[in-house]
Scaffold this motif. Structure first.
Motif, PDB file in Angstrom:
ATOM      1  N   LEU A 202       2.366 -15.469  -1.716  1.00  8.01           N
ATOM      2  CA  LEU A 202       1.292 -15.909  -2.747  1.00  8.01           C
ATOM      3  C   LEU A 202      -0.292 -15.475  -2.138  1.00  8.01           C
ATOM      4  CD1 LEU A 202      -0.109 -18.841  -2.366  1.00  8.01           C
ATOM      5  CD2 LEU A 202       2.080 -19.701  -3.305  1.00  8.01           C
ATOM      6  N   SER A 203      -1.148 -15.391  -3.109  1.00  6.16           N
ATOM      7  CA  SER A 203      -2.279 -15.100  -2.762  1.00  6.16           C
ATOM      8  C   SER A 203      -3.264 -16.181  -3.443  1.00  6.16           C
ATOM      9  CB  SER A 203      -2.806 -13.710  -2.768  1.00  6.16           C
ATOM     10  OG  SER A 203      -2.845 -13.440  -4.195  1.00  6.16           O
ATOM     11  N   VAL A 204      -4.578 -16.339  -2.653  1.00  6.42           N
ATOM     12  CA  VAL A 204      -5.602 -17.010  -3.227  1.00  6.42           C
ATOM     13  C   VAL A 204      -6.887 -16.175  -2.975  1.00  6.42           C
ATOM     14  CG1 VAL A 204      -7.172 -19.017  -3.314  1.00  6.42           C
ATOM     15  CG2 VAL A 204      -4.685 -19.242  -2.402  1.00  6.42           C
ATOM     16  N   ALA A 205      -7.712 -15.832  -4.280  1.00  9.68           N
ATOM     17  CA  ALA A 205      -8.324 -14.604  -4.421  1.00  9.68           C
ATOM     18  C   ALA A 205      -9.850 -15.219  -4.968  1.00  9.68           C
ATOM     19  CB  ALA A 205      -8.023 -13.507  -5.104  1.00  9.68           C
ATOM     20  N   ALA A 206     -10.854 -14.771  -4.715  1.00  5.50           N
ATOM     21  CA  ALA A 206     -12.432 -15.186  -5.332  1.00  5.50           C
ATOM     22  C   ALA A 206     -13.169 -13.978  -5.356  1.00  5.50           C
ATOM     23  CB  ALA A 206     -12.902 -16.461  -4.574  1.00  5.50           C
ATOM     24  N   PRO A 207     -14.019 -14.073  -6.259  1.00  8.99           N
ATOM     25  CA  PRO A 207     -15.050 -12.781  -6.468  1.00  8.99           C
ATOM     26  C   PRO A 207     -16.002 -12.572  -5.417  1.00  8.99           C
ATOM     27  CG  PRO A 207     -15.596 -14.447  -7.798  1.00  8.99           C
ATOM     28  CD  PRO A 207     -14.437 -15.026  -7.399  1.00  8.99           C
ATOM     29  N   VAL A 208     -16.592 -11.392  -5.100  1.00  7.26           N
ATOM     30  CA  VAL A 208     -17.694 -11.047  -4.352  1.00  7.26           C
ATOM     31  C   VAL A 208     -18.687 -10.444  -5.171  1.00  7.26           C
ATOM     32  CG1 VAL A 208     -18.790  -9.762  -2.432  1.00  7.26           C
ATOM     33  CG2 VAL A 208     -16.304 -10.785  -2.363  1.00  7.26           C
ATOM     34  N   TYR A 209     -19.868 -11.045  -5.083  1.00  2.14           N
ATOM     35  CA  TYR A 209     -21.160 -10.385  -6.220  1.00  2.14           C
ATOM     36  C   TYR A 209     -21.994  -9.483  -5.273  1.00  2.14           C
ATOM     37  CZ  TYR A 209     -19.680 -13.908  -9.521  1.00  2.14           C
ATOM     38  OH  TYR A 209     -18.809 -14.674 -10.254  1.00  2.14           O
ATOM     39  N   GLY A 210     -22.586  -8.693  -5.962  1.00  6.93           N
ATOM     40  CA  GLY A 210     -23.573  -7.783  -5.162  1.00  6.93           C
ATOM     41  C   GLY A 210     -24.882  -7.973  -5.959  1.00  6.93           C
ATOM     42  N   PRO A 211     -26.102  -7.430  -5.479  1.00  3.92           N
ATOM     43  CA  PRO A 211     -27.313  -7.571  -5.621  1.00  3.92           C
ATOM     44  C   PRO A 211     -27.765  -7.971  -7.101  1.00  3.92           C
ATOM     45  CG  PRO A 211     -27.248  -5.549  -4.177  1.00  3.92           C
ATOM     46  CD  PRO A 211     -25.875  -6.063  -4.571  1.00  3.92           C
ATOM     47  N   GLY A 212     -27.107  -7.295  -8.155  1.00  2.00           N
ATOM     48  CA  GLY A 212     -27.291  -7.569  -9.405  1.00  2.00           C
ATOM     49  C   GLY A 212     -26.710  -8.638  -9.884  1.00  2.00           C
ATOM     50  N   THR A 214     -23.530  -8.751 -10.249  1.00  5.97           N
ATOM     51  CA  THR A 214     -22.166  -8.426 -10.893  1.00  5.97           C
ATOM     52  C   THR A 214     -21.126  -8.380  -9.618  1.00  5.97           C
ATOM     53  OG1 THR A 214     -22.773  -6.267 -10.317  1.00  5.97           O
ATOM     54  CG2 THR A 214     -23.438  -7.124 -12.566  1.00  5.97           C
ATOM     55  N   VAL A 215     -19.933  -8.535 -10.097  1.00  6.59           N
ATOM     56  CA  VAL A 215     -18.698  -8.748  -9.257  1.00  6.59           C
ATOM     57  C   VAL A 215     -18.344  -7.359  -8.852  1.00  6.59           C
ATOM     58  CG1 VAL A 215     -16.347  -9.060  -8.894  1.00  6.59           C
ATOM     59  CG2 VAL A 215     -17.849 -10.917 -10.347  1.00  6.59           C
ATOM     60  N   VAL A 216     -18.390  -7.107  -7.217  1.00  4.01           N
ATOM     61  CA  VAL A 216     -18.346  -5.753  -6.623  1.00  4.01           C
ATOM     62  C   VAL A 216     -17.100  -5.707  -6.121  1.00  4.01           C
ATOM     63  CG1 VAL A 216     -20.829  -5.087  -6.861  1.00  4.01           C
ATOM     64  CG2 VAL A 216     -19.742  -6.392  -4.846  1.00  4.01           C
ATOM     65  N   ALA A 217     -16.736  -6.780  -5.660  1.00  2.00           N
ATOM     66  CA  ALA A 217     -15.272  -6.798  -4.635  1.00  2.00           C
ATOM     67  C   ALA A 217     -14.597  -8.233  -4.812  1.00  2.00           C
ATOM     68  CB  ALA A 217     -15.725  -6.604  -3.531  1.00  2.00           C
ATOM     69  N   ALA A 218     -13.550  -8.313  -4.426  1.00  5.96           N
ATOM     70  CA  ALA A 218     -12.680  -9.560  -4.331  1.00  5.96           C
ATOM     71  C   ALA A 218     -12.117  -9.837  -2.942  1.00  5.96           C
ATOM     72  CB  ALA A 218     -11.501  -9.724  -5.359  1.00  5.96           C
ATOM     73  N   ILE A 219     -11.951 -11.002  -2.394  1.00  8.82           N
ATOM     74  CA  ILE A 219     -11.064 -11.225  -1.256  1.00  8.82           C
ATOM     75  C   ILE A 219     -10.161 -12.237  -1.549  1.00  8.82           C
ATOM     76  CG2 ILE A 219     -13.204 -11.099   0.184  1.00  8.82           C
ATOM     77  CD1 ILE A 219     -13.251 -13.955   0.837  1.00  8.82           C
ATOM     78  N   SER A 220      -9.074 -11.930  -0.611  1.00 10.23           N
ATOM     79  CA  SER A 220      -7.859 -12.950  -0.883  1.00 10.23           C
ATOM     80  C   SER A 220      -7.353 -13.271   0.429  1.00 10.23           C
ATOM     81  CB  SER A 220      -6.858 -12.323  -1.766  1.00 10.23           C
ATOM     82  OG  SER A 220      -6.307 -11.153  -1.204  1.00 10.23           O
ATOM     83  N   ILE A 221      -6.637 -14.395   0.563  1.00 15.00           N
ATOM     84  CA  ILE A 221      -5.835 -14.614   1.558  1.00 15.00           C
ATOM     85  C   ILE A 221      -4.291 -14.838   1.166  1.00 15.00           C
ATOM     86  CG2 ILE A 221      -5.944 -17.045   1.367  1.00 15.00           C
ATOM     87  CD1 ILE A 221      -5.841 -17.480   4.232  1.00 15.00           C
ATOM     88  N   VAL A 222      -3.443 -13.988   1.884  1.00 18.08           N
ATOM     89  CA  VAL A 222      -2.053 -13.899   1.231  1.00 18.08           C
ATOM     90  C   VAL A 222      -1.033 -14.754   2.302  1.00 18.08           C
ATOM     91  CG1 VAL A 222       0.036 -12.399   0.920  1.00 18.08           C
ATOM     92  CG2 VAL A 222      -2.388 -11.792   0.576  1.00 18.08           C
ATOM     93  N   VAL A 223      -0.307 -15.802   2.006  1.00 15.39           N
ATOM     94  CA  VAL A 223       0.398 -16.689   2.853  1.00 15.39           C
ATOM     95  C   VAL A 223       1.866 -16.693   2.305  1.00 15.39           C
ATOM     96  CG1 VAL A 223      -1.801 -18.026   3.141  1.00 15.39           C
ATOM     97  CG2 VAL A 223      -0.158 -18.594   1.169  1.00 15.39           C
ATOM     98  N   PRO A 224       2.622 -17.186   3.000  1.00 19.68           N
ATOM     99  CA  PRO A 224       4.073 -17.507   2.627  1.00 19.68           C
ATOM    100  C   PRO A 224       4.279 -18.443   1.722  1.00 19.68           C
ATOM    101  CG  PRO A 224       3.926 -17.698   5.157  1.00 19.68           C
ATOM    102  CD  PRO A 224       2.528 -17.752   4.436  1.00 19.68           C
TER     103      PRO A 224
END
Length: 259
Positions: A202-212, A214-224
């Motif tokens: 499963l994964s836990v993910a959150a948004p990454v914001y840019g200069p404006g 606005t969400v420009v990317a997302a990161i996650s951690i994937v675990v058993p």
């Protein structure tokens, strides 16, 4: 054949068809395979492949097969959603990995898919199907759900109007359920994607914001899945996402007033 226009394909179309013939499953192809997979005559393929090889976009191996060349990688690295984002994110991705020793991922949206810009994994991490430069359907991944939740309405509707691929019995394939999940992500600021791509993780993910902001990317951690307590990972993932957002100049992450 990769192009979708009803018109006769242009030279650029044909070149992109040849490059698009390569996949993670088939990274090396001979001339006949390239011709067949690109949907082009062998003579046309031979001419295009020769020019691409001369420019370094393709490389010819001793066995006669071709691979994507380093020159093409150099050009791709200029993408603002690629190396610049990766360079800003890497210190935070590395910190998150060192704190957990689990898979850490950074992705951007190319609807209906996500493209993984970076992934850090350890030998003891649970196996995952994602890879840097690879794609997965956005609706089935934690990073993809986060990115869809913050995408423009027309992008969301485009994805919701398509058949939603099922990877496991737990994959979201109902547009109504997907709408509810996206609304919850906008409310909560994170998502736990449980066994949607593989039943072991499963994964836990959150948004990454840019200069404006606005969400420009997302990161996650994937675990058993076994033994996982995903909610205990939420603060660390969100903190890493805020750190990357701050590095990218997002006002909301640096305490600046937003307008």
């Amino acid at each position: 054949m990769r192009h979708t226009s009803a018109k006769t394909p242009s030279v650029v179309d044909r070149v992109l068809d040849v490059l698009g013939a390569f996949t993670p499953e088939r990274p090396a192809l001979n001339l006949s395979e390239l011709s067949r997979r690109a949907g082009l005559p062998l003579s046309t393929t031979h001419r295009i492949v020769g020019e691409l090889t001369r420019r370094g976009a393709l490389e010819r191996q001793e066995d006669g097969q071709y691979r994507i060349g380093l020159w093409l990688w150099e050009v791709a690295s200029l993408s603002p959603q690629g190396m610049g984002l990766r360079e800003s994110a890497m210190p935070f991705l590395e910190d998150l990995y060192e704190a957990t020793h689990e898979n850490v991922q950074l992705a951007v949206l190319d609807a209906p898919d996500v493209v993984y810009v970076e992934r850090i994994s350890g030998r003891q991490s649970v196996s995952v199907v994602s890879r840097a430069g690879g794609r997965l359907a956005a609706h089935a991944t934690g990073v993809g759900l986060v990115l869809l939740a913050h995408a423009p309405a027309e992008v969301q509707e485009k994805v919701l109007s398509r058949p939603l691929r099922r990877y496991t019995p737990r994959t979201i394939t109902s547009p109504e359920e997907l709408r509810r999940v996206l609304a919850a992500i906008r409310r909560d600021g994170f998502v736990i994607s449980d066994r949607q791509v593989e039943l072991v993780s499963l994964s836990v993910a959150a948004p990454v914001y840019g200069p404006g902001d606005t969400v420009v990317a997302a990161i996650s951690i994937v675990v058993p899945v076994e033994g996982a307590e995903p909610r205990t990972l939420v603060p660390a993932v969100r903190a890493a996402a805020r750190g990357i957002s701050r590095a990218l100049g997002a006002p909301r992450a640096s305490g600046q007033p937003t307008h």
